[in-house]
Design an enzyme around this catalytic site. Structure first.
Site, PDB file in Angstrom:
ATOM      1  CG  ASP A 408      10.567 -62.656 -64.921  1.00  0.00           C
ATOM      2  OD1 ASP A 408       9.451 -62.617 -64.541  1.00  0.00           O
ATOM      3  OD2 ASP A 408      11.372 -61.568 -65.232  1.00  0.00           O
ATOM      4  CG  ASP A 822      21.270 -56.592 -54.694  1.00  0.00           C
ATOM      5  OD1 ASP A 822      21.694 -55.380 -55.404  1.00  0.00           O
ATOM      6  OD2 ASP A 822      21.972 -57.550 -54.751  1.00  0.00           O
TER       7      ASP A 822
END
Length: 1122
Positions: A408, A822
């Site tokens: 990223d 998550d």
């Protein structure tokens, strides 16, 4: 069961299949269709005699056969022409870039890293020089690294020149003869483009002494089939025996290799409940404590302390909340389970040789492994490279594994570190396979403090290990030297550009005193600009502003094993498969003004790119510092996915295990109470929550669909004579084909891959109870090589604009809107009716690192708690869940969102002992028998429950105590900050970030636990410090007051002091963290602390002295013990 045999795949429509000379009719997807008879074992035997040579006594044989397999990405007509090989090598040697309002470009890289590339699968691997005049290109290489020469005259030609020659004249520039457009130019590889494998008729006069190797020395499969009368094929190929079938075809099998249909069916996994001797008293004690708590709270409410109602009220409110919190935490633990897997059964079902699979080619589904990293300065490239090496060496069929890394940060340092890792994998992966190495992270393996020769029997192990250790040391040096190497290279190229600009200015007559304006670029090894982030940020080359980048660093391996030799490498890899899994570097496009959604956005970009490139039906995601510690972990997880009922499992969560933790685990970093206790308990309900890493997903579940309903699919197909292929509309009736772009984006390849991924992820239909499966052998056919069109489509799928006006992050993929994406992602799956499984392996599946410094640990818990507060105030609150979420699972998710709010009541309760000691009052009017009896019963139940929970979870008593201590530390610091931050964000839209204000570096660099003793000040430490100091001062003050009191009330002092010591005992690890390294805190600090406490106590006595009319004892002394 719904069939998928006629479903189009994205590659079937794009690539022509079949050869001109194939027999039979051809279906629309390019595969040959022949008339065949299906046997009892599910195989299809061709009854066509057109190709048979009816001579002599073999006229009764039926030698033709066909393969009946759904057209999946792993089942496409093979085109082994040089053009396809050239295209594949072009893709693997090209760096693809693209994005919003830009053209996707493929930059052919002659050099990926400074060091030499040796593995033929790796980007930058080239052959000899092209023989065409004025061409400096390199010719292609095959799987073994040998030159691929398209003409029999052996004229060497590169890819571009070969394509030009085909387009212009179609003649070989060397011999001037026409090129063959179709077919394979390697003698040892048969042409399977027709979809049918030709089999020569056996000659019974042969004496079985024919060599089974062809002229090139490689194994000749056809000759082996001829001599052994074996079988060959993908799925259902079969060699019939003489007179096996009569003319009417009614006779049964009389000989030859038959499928063992009588073999007993065995499950791949088992669920085992906890022993009743433990669970029965455990559940009984929960009930007893619940009843006693109810009576106790009723007594507390009805018996206020009239002398200190404020103290009584605060304590009662806190106790009621603690009881509610205990219920949310305890009730889901009523039915914990253990699970076990059988890897031998998995191998027997999917990889054992059989008449339909004589070579033992794997029928296991593919898996895509994701690794995410963002900043090479905070996440060292060497750590990430070791994680990648452990993945490339995993014990799973090589052709079924694809690894993707998401960078990223778009850093060239990460890119070249991954390329170096691929280069070292050329030695490391075969070495692990040859000697069965565990763990397969080289840094961990070479750091083990055990005898490396244990259980090793090969005589060359020591020599091989010594060579690999030297190569790994050199590899680490190269990785560590990459930052300096990239800087020096960039400085040299930038200086060259300045010289060019200066020369141009002189030639153009410009002012020589005018400063030269050259952008300080970052340069790749091949002398071109890096398209990602530069060391000196520039427009379109910074962390938040760069193009999307995709590089296939390791192209897909060949479908069959590729054995090494004694002379190929520095180590003898004879009879060792030297293939490497596919590995892809991905850095999604980033532009100013777009919300890139941090890690969740990066994961969704990988989901889309991998769906187009490999489309593995399962996804394993790992953090860059979590490596595979058990090379068979993927097989263990696959036992659950491929077992009966596996189609309803959305993910397999593995426990997180950590290395580098101090032996005492001061801050409960191992978190065993959660991973071995709560997660096992949830596994007995609807499944564990998703905790971010070490999780194997079903790709189809990530797409936002509900679990499959076989009865509904069969109802739709019952009217048809032939089962029709399933589409996305069958999985979701509300999803029309026209709405696919709105949900998944405008990539047609991605949309077409969805039903294929669903089909590939089904368990085997090898049992009558399996209503929703696939036939055996459906995944044995190799997939097509990658082409530039496919990779370009993947680049467009990682662009910053792709998710605009789609449901990515809202329903599809990882869910946005929370720092704990998550938990939310797992909750959404459970809310749709999916189940999850907790897989605890005998040998840890994965291992990673965790912060052992107090400040870092508190900030980690702060992030988790903040995410829980965001969940509580969002539509992901379990109060709003659907009926598909079970009651106990709902309570568990409610606890996830509510537990940070316990910090408010916990802090108040931690101050109550000090307030009691200062005021001289207790939370009750007097220590009555009823109060003490309730307190004793609740305490005994608490201890008994803890002991039984330790028994069924396998947790140690010290681990449980460390968890209790850190629960109070985090509850009085990070959890409270998370609640404040969450409330401010919801009410006022203000986001608060708790950052470090000062640091003090450790002095002992040789101590691996030096970070444990670092003292980094943060505002999170203020509440625990105030609580500790207040309780210590209160104890000293109350003790002095009681001693000098004319009527000492020791019962009140002991009651208040006991609870104060209870608070201080929990805060002991926190105090040790503040003091730093033992022995470095001066003694004067403790002296000063005591003096301050005594001074404050005496000051209080002077301000509020005892009453003058107080009676004295007969002895006249104020110092009296009870």
């Amino acid at each position: 069961m719904a069939s998928f045999s006629s479903q189009f795949s994205k590659k079937a429509m794009r690539t022509p299949g079949g050869s001109n000379g194939s027999q039979g009719s051809r279906s629309s997807n390019g595969q040959t269709v022949k008339f065949a008879r299906r046997t009892s074992s599910g195989r299809y035997i061709s009854l066509s005699r057109e190709d048979l040579d009816m001579e002599g006594d073999i006229s009764g044989d039926y030698m033709n056969y066909t393969v009946h397999i759904p057209p999946t990405p792993d089942n496409q007509p093979m085109d082994t022409s040089v053009a396809v090989k050239a295209e594949e090598q072009y893709v693997s040697n090209s760096l693809f870039t693209g994005g919003f309002n830009s053209v996707t470009r493929a930059h052919l890289m002659d050099k990926v890293i400074e060091s030499e590339v040796t593995h033929p699968q790796m980007a930058g691997a080239k052959g000899s020089s092209c023989a065409m005049p004025a061409c400096d290109g390199k010719i292609m290489k095959d799987e073994r690294g040998h030159d691929v020469i398209p003409c029999e005259c052996r004229f060497k030609i590169c890819r571009d020149c070969y394509l030009d020659a085909q387009k212009e004249t179609g003649l070989c520039p060397g011999c001037k003869e026409p090129y063959r457009v179709n077919g394979d130019y390697d003698d040892d590889v048969p042409d399977f483009s027709s979809g049918v494998l030709p089999l020569p008729a056996p000659n019974k006069g042969d004496n079985m002494t024919m060599m089974k190797r062809n002229q090139t020395g490689d194994f000749d499969h056809n000759r082996w089939l001829f001599e052994t009368q074996g079988t060959y094929g993908y799925g259902n190929a079969f060699w019939p025996q003489d007179d096996k079938y009569g003319d009417d075809g009614d006779e049964g099998l009389k000989g030859g290799m038959e499928e063992n249909t009588d073999k007993a069916w065995k499950p791949l996994s088992r669920k085992m409940t906890m022993p009743a001797a433990i669970m029965s008293p455990y559940r009984l004690l929960i009930l007893v404590r619940f009843v006693v708590l109810a009576f106790f709270l009723n007594w507390r409410v009805n018996n206020p302390n009239e002398d200190a109602r404020w103290l009584w009220l605060m304590s009662v409110v806190c106790e009621i909340w603690f009881a509610f919190s205990w219920i949310l935490d305890q009730i889901p633990k009523l039915s914990p389970v253990n699970r076990s897997t059988d890897l031998d059964v998995l191998r027997d079902k999917f990889e054992m040789p059989s008449p339909s699979n004589p070579t033992g080619r794997s029928d296991l589904p593919g898996i895509d492994m994701f690794v995410s990293t963002a900043d090479p300065e905070k996440e060292p490239p060497l750590v990430t490279a070791n994680t990648i090496l452990s993945i490339l060496a995993v014990d799973y069929p090589v052709e079924k594994v694809s690894c993707y890394i998401s960078d990223d940060g778009g850093a060239l340092l990460t890119f070249e570190a991954m390329a170096e890792a691929c280069s070292f994998a050329d030695l490391w992966v075969p070495f692990c396979k040859k000697h069965n190495i565990e763990p397969r992270n080289p840094d961990t393996y070479f750091s083990l403090k055990v005898d490396p020769t244990k259980n090793k029997s090969r005589p060359d192990f020591v020599k091989d290990r010594r060579r690999i250790k030297r190569e790994y040391d050199e590899f680490k040096v190269r990785i560590n030297g990459l930052p300096d190497s990239i800087r020096r290279r960039s400085d040299a190229f930038n200086a060259r550009e300045e010289m060019k600009m200066l020369k141009h200015m002189r030639e153009s007559g410009a002012d020589p005193l005018e400063p030269i304006k050259i952008q300080k670029a970052t340069w790749m090894a091949d002398g071109t600009h890096w398209p990602g982030t530069w060391a000196s940020p520039a427009p379109e080359h910074s962390k938040g502003d760069h193009a999307g980048i995709l590089q296939v660093m390791l192209k897909p391996p060949s479908p069959d094993p590729l054995m090494g030799g004694a002379d190929d490498k520095i180590i003898d890899f004879t009879d060792v498969d030297i293939r490497l899994p596919m590995f892809v570097y991905v850095s999604r496009e980033k532009r100013p003004g777009y919300d890139h959604n941090k890690k969740a956005g990066a994961m969704n970009a990988l989901v889309r790119a991998s769906a187009i490139l490999s489309n593995g039906p399962f996804i394993l995601n790992l953090d860059c510092d979590h490596y595979i510690y058990n090379c068979k972990a993927v097989r263990e997880g696959m036992c659950f996915m491929m077992d009966r009922g596996g189609e309803n499992i959305c993910y397999i969560q593995f426990p997180q295990r950590f290395e580098g933790i101090d032996p005492s685990d001061r801050y409960a970093n191992h978190n065993t109470v959660f991973f071995d206790g709560q997660m096992r308990a949830l596994d007995g309900v609807q499944g564990p929550v998703y905790v971010g890493t070490g999780c194997m997903f079903r790709r189809f579940a990530l797409y936002g669909f509900e679990p499959p309903n076989p009865d509904k699919y069969e109802q739709k197909n019952k009217d048809g004579a032939e089962t029709r292929p399933l589409t996305t509309t069958d999985f979701d009736p509300d999803l029309d084909l026209n709405l696919l772009p709105k949900r998944f984006g405008n990539s047609t390849m991605l949309a077409e891959s969805i039903p294929i991924a669903e089909y590939l992820g089904r368990p085997l239909a090898d049992h009558p109870a399996v209503k929703y499966g696939r036939p055996p052998g459906a995944l044995r056919v190799p997939r097509e090589p990658l082409d530039a069109t496919t990779v370009a489509e993947a680049v467009s799928a990682i662009s910053c604009w792709y998710e605009d006006k789609t449901e990515w992050g809202d329903r599809v993929g990882w869910i946005y809107g929370s720092v704990t994406e998550d938990v939310v992602t797992g909750y959404r799956m459970h809310n749709r009716g999916w189940h999850s499984v907790y897989c605890v392996t005998k040998r840890d599946a994965f291992r990673g690192s965790a912060p052992i410094n107090l400040t870092d640990r508190l900030h980690q818990v702060l992030r988790w708690a903040t995410g829980s507060v965001e969940i509580f105030f969002s539509r992901n609150n379990a109060f709003l869940a659907s009926r598909k979420l079970k009651i106990l699972q709902r309570l568990a998710y409610l606890n996830v969102g509510i537990y940070p709010f316990t910090s408010i009541f916990l802090i108040v309760y931690c101050f109550l002992p000090a307030l009691s000691l200062f005021s001289g009052f207790f939370i009750v009017q007097r220590l009555s028998i009823a109060f003490l009896a309730y307190l004793l019963t609740i305490t005994i139940c608490l201890i008994s429950l803890a002991i039984l929970e330790l028994r069924w979870s396998g947790i140690g008593l010290e681990e449980w105590w460390r968890n209790e201590q850190f629960w109070l530390i985090s509850g009085t610091s990070a959890h409270l900050a998370a609640v404040v931050q969450g409330l401010l964000k919801v009410i006022a839209g203000i986001e608060i970030s708790f950052t470090l204000t000062s640091k003090s570096a450790g002095e002992d660099n040789d101590d691996i636990y030096a970070e444990l003793y670092l003292v980094k000040w943060t505002s999170l430490m203020i509440p625990p410090i105030v609580i500790a100091m207040t309780n210590m001062i209160a104890i000293g003050f109350a003790f002095i007051r009681t001693i000098y009191s004319t009527t000492p009330q020791w019962s009140k002092f002991i009651g208040g002091a006991f609870f104060s010591f209870w608070v201080l005992a929990h805060l002991y690890p926190f105090a040790k963290g503040l003091m730093g390294r033992r022995g470095k805190t001066p003694t004067i600090v403790f002296v000063w602390s005591g003096l301050i406490a005594i001074t404050i106590s005496l000051l209080w006595m002077a301000i509020s002295p005892p009453s003058a009319n107080a009676t004295t004892d007969s002895s006249g002394a104020g110092f009296q013990f009870p």
